[in-house]
Write a protein that holds these residues in place. Structure first.
Motif, PDB file in Angstrom:
ATOM      1  N   GLN A  94       0.605  -1.065   0.075  1.00  9.91           N
ATOM      2  CA  GLN A  94      -0.013   0.070  -0.271  1.00  9.91           C
ATOM      3  C   GLN A  94       0.952   1.236  -0.023  1.00  9.91           C
ATOM      4  O   GLN A  94       0.498   2.404  -0.687  1.00  9.91           O
ATOM      5  N   GLU A 179      -3.583  -3.958  -0.976  1.00 13.84           N
ATOM      6  CA  GLU A 179      -4.303  -2.629  -0.931  1.00 13.84           C
ATOM      7  C   GLU A 179      -3.721  -1.649  -1.775  1.00 13.84           C
ATOM      8  O   GLU A 179      -3.099  -0.362  -1.455  1.00 13.84           O
ATOM      9  N   ALA A 182      -5.371   1.996  -1.961  1.00 15.75           N
ATOM     10  CA  ALA A 182      -6.034   2.335  -0.891  1.00 15.75           C
ATOM     11  C   ALA A 182      -5.773   4.002  -0.518  1.00 15.75           C
ATOM     12  O   ALA A 182      -6.578   4.796   0.090  1.00 15.75           O
TER      13      ALA A 182
END
Length: 264
Positions: A94, A179, A182
Motif C-alpha cells: 500500500q 491494498e 487505498a
C-alpha cells in the motif's frame, strides 16, 4: 494442486495473541487468474497475502503454502526454498515501498537483484539488459519521463506504478498487491487497477489483489474471494456478489454506503 494452479494454500491459520487472523484457509489460484481478496478490516486479507509471500509465518503444526510446485511454508516454518519462489512473486504494498532518496529508475532496476550480483546493485553497475528492462517497464506503466527523479518527489500514483514496473523487471509471474490503491485518489487508483488488469490480460500474469473498494473488485477481477473473521465466506465470480451477500460479509452498515448502480 491442479495442473494450472500456481499457488495452493491448505488449512492455513495465523494467530496474533488471542486474535485468529486466519482460520483454516484453503485456496487454489490458477495461472493467469486475477483474484480480488475483499472483506472488512481485520478479516485476514493482508495476513494471507503476506503469508503467501513468506513475509509472515503461519501457525503450526498444520497448514501448507505451495507456489510453483514448491512448498514455501509448512508446520509453522518458512521453507528453505522460499527465496526461489519469491523471485517469481512481485509484492506491491500500500505504501509503495520505494527508496525515497533513490531515483525512480534505480528503484525499478532493483527488481533485477535476484539475477545479478548484490555488489553490482549496490554500486548501480546495472547490466545493459537491466537498463533496457527498467526503461521498458517504466514506459509500459506510463512514467518513463520521471526515470531520473527521486522517488520521494513523485505522487502516490506514480510511485505505485513504479512498484509495478519493478515487479516487471523482476520478471514476476505472480503479482501480490496489498491494498495498492487505498491511499490514491480515484483517477490514480483506476489507472493502477487498469495496469494490473492489462498485465493479467496481455502478459498472462497471475494477480491477487486485496481491496477495500468492492466496486473495483467487481469491475477489474474475474474472481472474488471474501474473508470474514479469518475464514473464506465467498469464492466465485463478481456476479455472485449481490447486495444480500455483501451485507452478510460486511454487516448491515454496508447498506448505508452501498454504491450507486451496484447489483441489487
Amino acid at each position: 494442486m491442479t495442473q494450472d494452479a500456481v499457488l495452493q494454500v491448505r488449512g492455513v491459520s495465523k494467530t496474533f495473541g488471542k486474535r485468529r487472523a486466519l482460520d483454516g484457509v484453503s485456496l487454489d489460484v490458477n495461472k493467469g487468474e486475477m483474484v480480488a481478496l475483499i472483506g472488512p478490516s481485520g478479516s485476514g486479507k493482508s495476513t494471507l497475502l503476506r503469508s503467501i509471500d513468506g513475509l509472515q509465518t503461519i501457525d503450526g503444526p498444520d497448514g501448507t503454502i505451495t507456489a510453483f510446485g514448491t512448498t514455501t511454508q509448512a508446520r509453522g516454518k518458512v521453507g528453505d526454498k522460499v527465496r526461489d519462489a519469491r523471485i517469481r512473486i512481485g509484492f506491491i504494498a500500500q505504501q509503495f515501498n520505494l527508496v525515497g532518496r533513490l531515483s525512480l529508475f534505480t528503484n525499478v532496476a532493483l527488481g533485477s537483484l535476484g539475477r545479478i550480483s548484490f555488489l553490482r546493485g549496490v554500486f548501480g553497475l546495472w547490466p545493459d539488459e537491466t537498463k533496457q528492462a527498467a526503461m521498458q517497464a517504466l514506459h509500459r506503466v506510463g512514467i518513463s519521463d520521471y526515470a531520473g527523479q527521486r522517488a520521494n518527489t513523485l505522487s502516490g500514483g506514480q510511485q505505485q506504478r513504479g512498484a509495478i514496473a519493478r515487479a516487471l523487471v523482476q520478471r514476476a509471474k505472480i503479482i501480490l498487491a496489498d491494498e495498492p490503491v487505498a491511499s490514491l485518489d480515484p483517477v490514480s487508483a483506476r489507472k493502477v487497477m487498469e495496469i494490473l488488469r492489462e498485465l493479467n490480460d496481455k502478459d498472462g500474469l497471475t494477480v491477487i489483489v486485496t481491496l477495500h473498494q468492492v466496486d473495483y473488485a467487481m469491475r477489474y477481477c474475474d474472481r472474488v474471494v471474501a474473508l470474514k473473521a479469518g475464514k473464506i465466506v465467498y469464492d466465485g465470480p463478481p456476479a455472485g456478489l449481490q447486495k444480500p451477500k455483501l451485507i452478510e460479509i460486511y454487516g448491515p452498515e454496508f447498506e448505508d454506503v452501498f454504491w450507486e448502480g451496484a447489483p441489487q
